[in-house]
Design an enzyme around this catalytic site. Structure first.
Site, PDB file in Angstrom:
ATOM      1  N   LYS A 165      -1.707  54.883  37.400  1.00  0.00           N
ATOM      2  CA  LYS A 165      -0.916  54.480  36.227  1.00  0.00           C
ATOM      3  C   LYS A 165      -1.647  54.748  34.914  1.00  0.00           C
ATOM      4  O   LYS A 165      -2.863  54.584  34.823  1.00  0.00           O
ATOM      5  CB  LYS A 165      -0.478  53.019  36.331  1.00  0.00           C
ATOM      6  CG  LYS A 165      -1.592  52.028  36.416  1.00  0.00           C
ATOM      7  CD  LYS A 165      -1.043  50.622  36.581  1.00  0.00           C
ATOM      8  CE  LYS A 165      -2.082  49.719  37.207  1.00  0.00           C
ATOM      9  NZ  LYS A 165      -1.626  48.442  37.611  1.00  0.00           N
ATOM     10  N   GLU A 210      -9.817  58.474  34.006  1.00  0.00           N
ATOM     11  CA  GLU A 210      -9.194  59.014  35.231  1.00  0.00           C
ATOM     12  C   GLU A 210      -7.800  59.567  34.928  1.00  0.00           C
ATOM     13  O   GLU A 210      -6.816  59.221  35.572  1.00  0.00           O
ATOM     14  CB  GLU A 210      -9.171  57.960  36.341  1.00  0.00           C
ATOM     15  CG  GLU A 210     -10.562  57.602  36.828  1.00  0.00           C
ATOM     16  CD  GLU A 210     -10.587  56.707  38.070  1.00  0.00           C
ATOM     17  OE1 GLU A 210      -9.612  55.959  38.300  1.00  0.00           O
ATOM     18  OE2 GLU A 210     -11.579  56.776  38.820  1.00  0.00           O
ATOM     19  N   GLU A 308     -18.282  57.431  37.289  1.00  0.00           N
ATOM     20  CA  GLU A 308     -18.136  56.208  38.084  1.00  0.00           C
ATOM     21  C   GLU A 308     -18.581  56.480  39.508  1.00  0.00           C
ATOM     22  O   GLU A 308     -18.175  57.480  40.102  1.00  0.00           O
ATOM     23  CB  GLU A 308     -16.670  55.745  38.150  1.00  0.00           C
ATOM     24  CG  GLU A 308     -16.096  55.256  36.856  1.00  0.00           C
ATOM     25  CD  GLU A 308     -14.679  54.690  37.025  1.00  0.00           C
ATOM     26  OE1 GLU A 308     -14.276  54.386  38.176  1.00  0.00           O
ATOM     27  OE2 GLU A 308     -13.986  54.573  36.013  1.00  0.00           O
ATOM     28  N   ASN A 323     -12.328  42.714  49.219  1.00  0.00           N
ATOM     29  CA  ASN A 323     -13.026  43.810  48.559  1.00  0.00           C
ATOM     30  C   ASN A 323     -12.482  45.184  48.933  1.00  0.00           C
ATOM     31  O   ASN A 323     -11.877  45.361  49.988  1.00  0.00           O
ATOM     32  CB  ASN A 323     -14.522  43.727  48.876  1.00  0.00           C
ATOM     33  CG  ASN A 323     -15.159  42.519  48.206  1.00  0.00           C
ATOM     34  OD1 ASN A 323     -14.654  42.040  47.185  1.00  0.00           O
ATOM     35  ND2 ASN A 323     -16.238  42.028  48.776  1.00  0.00           N
ATOM     36  N   SER A 412     -12.820  39.647  41.920  1.00  0.00           N
ATOM     37  CA  SER A 412     -13.520  40.932  41.946  1.00  0.00           C
ATOM     38  C   SER A 412     -13.394  41.555  43.326  1.00  0.00           C
ATOM     39  O   SER A 412     -13.645  40.905  44.330  1.00  0.00           O
ATOM     40  CB  SER A 412     -15.007  40.754  41.616  1.00  0.00           C
ATOM     41  OG  SER A 412     -15.695  41.965  41.866  1.00  0.00           O
ATOM     42  N   ASP A 415     -17.510  42.776  44.299  1.00  0.00           N
ATOM     43  CA  ASP A 415     -18.707  41.928  44.252  1.00  0.00           C
ATOM     44  C   ASP A 415     -19.729  42.364  45.289  1.00  0.00           C
ATOM     45  O   ASP A 415     -20.930  42.217  45.097  1.00  0.00           O
ATOM     46  CB  ASP A 415     -18.350  40.444  44.430  1.00  0.00           C
ATOM     47  CG  ASP A 415     -17.396  40.181  45.576  1.00  0.00           C
ATOM     48  OD1 ASP A 415     -16.300  40.764  45.581  1.00  0.00           O
ATOM     49  OD2 ASP A 415     -17.748  39.404  46.481  1.00  0.00           O
TER      50      ASP A 415
HETATM   51 CA    CA Z   1     -14.347  39.950  46.361  1.00  0.00          CA
END
Ligand code: CA
Length: 672
Positions: A165, A210, A308, A323, A412, A415
């Protein structure tokens, strides 16, 4: 980064500034409390450490690494993290300014994303650090204190922009291309001026994030390039010393980067650095990365860089928000174990690949400090994510992005890919930025052992390997002896059909064998892997090829299957069967699988013969490659000591010629 990975401190700014900064995409005169004079001319110089005492990681030196190679870390979420109560520490566990810690460990640049207005109409932050121009200025000034330059990453959006997007900021969405180009120029200029006024030193500016063919709601290369050019013009005016970067993702897509670079060249976009994301688990090989970046560098005379990258140091999640990569993630390439050493090797190898590329100037680690904000439950974490924007998105983002962030908001997702542990203590892998220049000849030790899997039939021997391949800390594999758990073996031997895990030890390392015990199969050589001549095939026409083939990709399980093929039309007709004798009395089920193609008109079925006559049939479909169809016949009654013949019949006219197919995995199990 690609998905919703992805903090806050509005408190520092007055609500009036906040609301003002959002109206019409204008930037307010906020953040003026950060005085340029506070840091200018007083940059603390921190010498990189060459030999790191106590670092137990094995690391190979990266040869020919330029002295000025950019070692970046994206730290966009840091302020929201700190606002949420996260404390960053030094190696001894004492609280220390994270910017100082990074500088001490060889980091030269801090990357920060900038959104135009990541707030709803009531001033609630969308999350992901609520990174606006003020936030970038604050991070820039803190970085400058330790001699760290800034990589400013303009998304030209109010929230996450990535290959999926590229939404225009709410204040710009009704503008035409000319209008957006004006806003991009103005926003870029004003943001950079704000950063410089706060004492930040801008080293590089990304005009888009990106941007694989889209930017700020524009989806034509004419539109994308026009906006990039507007951003670039502002950078040249405000920060003539800074490099202008463009940033793309998916280097693994054949021809994509060559195409993007050509599109930009044809429209004369003024830039210096062609940047790429490179996540080892998504983005192809390092060799390919080096190759596609070198190609752009040589063709257009550009610098190239990995803007990145990241990798996991643990499979575990610490903030109750799943994650991006973990042991449960499927469909990714796990090139390194999820350990600190694995993470160090992953980063080292990306640095090497970028340095090897023609024009390669650097690597930036993505969100190296986005750790858990603490709390014993998701609810406790969530309170902080919502209040400070320290999760990848807050519920308030629904106002802007209702279908993704507004639905799936949370903490996150990286993490476990941070360069700090969940207590904010730096990992040894953070030292890679220095260690790559010297290498670290720590003792090479076993690092991880891959799990193995085994399928046997009930009552069959559990033939566990005596050795397994162990991955060493230097990335090389080496066989190691395994001692398997007798207790686990005993359980699996006596437990009947089902799934088992048999534990083992290869030295200090844990090894697992995932064992599947199938019901006893009364057919021999059921998957065509063995040598026994138990299967009988009768060619009823002129089928040209009928044999057992050794080709793993075409097999249902194992590496072999029964293959048929003919070039000529109407030439395929055959049977394939096996007789099971001296069976215990009972009812049985039979099944066999087929895949194939170009069958034309066809007849195909599994069958059961008793006393020489077919007593039961189950039709099977021949469709396309990779689509296996199973024919099943249930409830076959067999007397004590009786026999039964099972088989498959295939007849194809062939479409345009001969037909082809593969037969595999036949079962004759006792039903009761
Ligand atoms: Ca996490």
């Amino acid at each position: 980064m690609k998905n919703r990975l992805i903090l806050f401190t509005i408190l520092a700014l007055s609500a009036s500034i906040l609301l003002c900064s959002c109206s019409g995409g204008e930037i307010a005169e906020g953040g003026s409390d950060i005085e340029r004079s506070a840091f200018c001319g007083e940059l603390e110089s921190i010498a990189p450490t060459s030999k790191i005492e106590g670092n137990t990681l094995y690391l190979e030196k990266v040869e020919n690494l330029p002295e000025d190679f950019i070692m970046g870390v994206d730290l966009s979420s840091v302020i929201a993290e700190e606002e949420s109560g996260v404390v960053f520490r030094d190696y001894s566990g004492e609280e220390q300014d994270i910017f100082k810690t990074l500088a001490e460990n060889g980091v030269t640049h801090i990357r920060v994303r900038v959104w135009v207005c990541p707030y709803d109409e009531n001033g609630n932050g969308y999350g992901g650090g609520n990174n606006d121009a003020e936030k970038a200025a604050e991070i820039g000034s803190r970085a400058a204190k330790y001699g760290l330059r800034l990589i400013v990453d303009f998304h030209y959006s109010d929230f996450w922009a990535d290959p999926a997007k590229q939404m225009a900021p709410k204040g710009w969405k009704d503008l035409d291309l000319d209008g957006k180009a004006d806003e991009v120029y103005k926003f870029t200029k004003e943001t950079l001026e704000k950063i410089e006024a706060a004492g930040g030193v801008v080293g590089m500016v990304q005009v888009g994030n990106e941007t694989n063919g889209a930017l700020c709601g524009e989806t034509s290369w004419d539109g994308v390039c026009r906006l990039m050019s507007s951003g670039s013009r502002a950078v040249r005016e405000v920060c003539p010393e800074a490099l202008v970067a463009v940033h793309f993702a998916n280097p693994e897509r054949s021809g994509a980067y060559a195409d993007y670079a050509r599109q930009l060249s044809e429209r004369e976009v003024d830039y210096d650095v062609f940047g790429s994301s490179y996540y080892p688990f998504w983005h192809g090989t390092l060799e390919n990365l080096t190759s596609v970046l070198s190609n752009v560098a040589t063709t257009y005379g550009k610098k190239v860089m990995v803007l990145e990258t990241s990798y996991a140091y643990t499979p575990d999640d610490t903030d109750f928000n799943g994650n991006t990569i973990s042991d449960a993630t499927s469909g990714i390439t796990k090139n390194y174990p999820y350990t600190v050493q694995g993470q160090a090797n992953a980063l080292r190898d990306v640095i090497e690949a970028a340095a090897k590329a023609t024009g390669g100037i650097g690597v930036c680690y993505w969100e190296g400090a986005w750790i858990t904000v603490g709390g014993a439950s998701r609810e406790e974490n969530k309170e902080k994510w919502e209040k400070f924007g320290s999760g990848w998105a807050s519920s308030y983002s629904a106002a802007y992005d209702p279908d993704d962030a507004g639905k799936y908001y949370g903490g996150s997702a990286v993490d476990n890919q941070a360069l700090f542990d969940s207590n904010g203590v730096p990992l040894q892998s953070l030292q890679v930025f220095n260690l790559v220049r010297y290498g670290n000849d720590a003792e090479v030790k076993p690092e991880s052992a891959e799990d193995i899997s085994l399928i046997i039939e009930d009552g069959g021997e559990i033939a566990l390997p005596e050795t397994v391949d162990v991955l060493m800390t230097n990335g090389k594999k080496q066989p190691a002896e395994v001692v398997w758990s007798e207790e686990d073996i005993e359980k699996a031997s006596s437990g009947g059909a089902g799934n088992y895990v048999i534990g083992g030890k290869a030295g200090e390392l844990e090894v697992k064998c995932r064992l599947t015990v199938l019901e006893k199969n009364y057919l021999l050589n059921y998957s065509f892997e063995g040598d026994e001549q138990v299967w009988v095939s009768e060619n009823l026409s002129k089928t040209e090829q009928l044999y057992v083939e050794d080709k793993k990709d075409d097999s249902l399980t194992g590496t072999k299957h029964f293959h048929f093929w003919s070039a000529a039309k109407d030439s395929v007709e055959f049977t394939l069967e096996q007789t099971a004798e001296n069976l215990p009395e009972g009812k049985y089920n039979y099944s066999i699988s087929i895949m194939g193609g170009d069958a034309g008109e066809y007849e195909c079925y599994a069958y059961v013969k008793q006393d020489g006559e077919i007593v039961s049939k189950a039709p099977m479909e021949i469709t396309v490659y990779g689509s296996w169809d199973k024919g099943t016949i249930e409830g076959i009654t067999v007397p004590e000591g009786g026999s039964v013949t099972v088989g498959v019949y295939v007849k194809c006219s062939g479409s345009g010629g001969g037909a082809w197919g593969k037969i595999d995995d036949a079962y004759l199990n006792k039903a009761e």
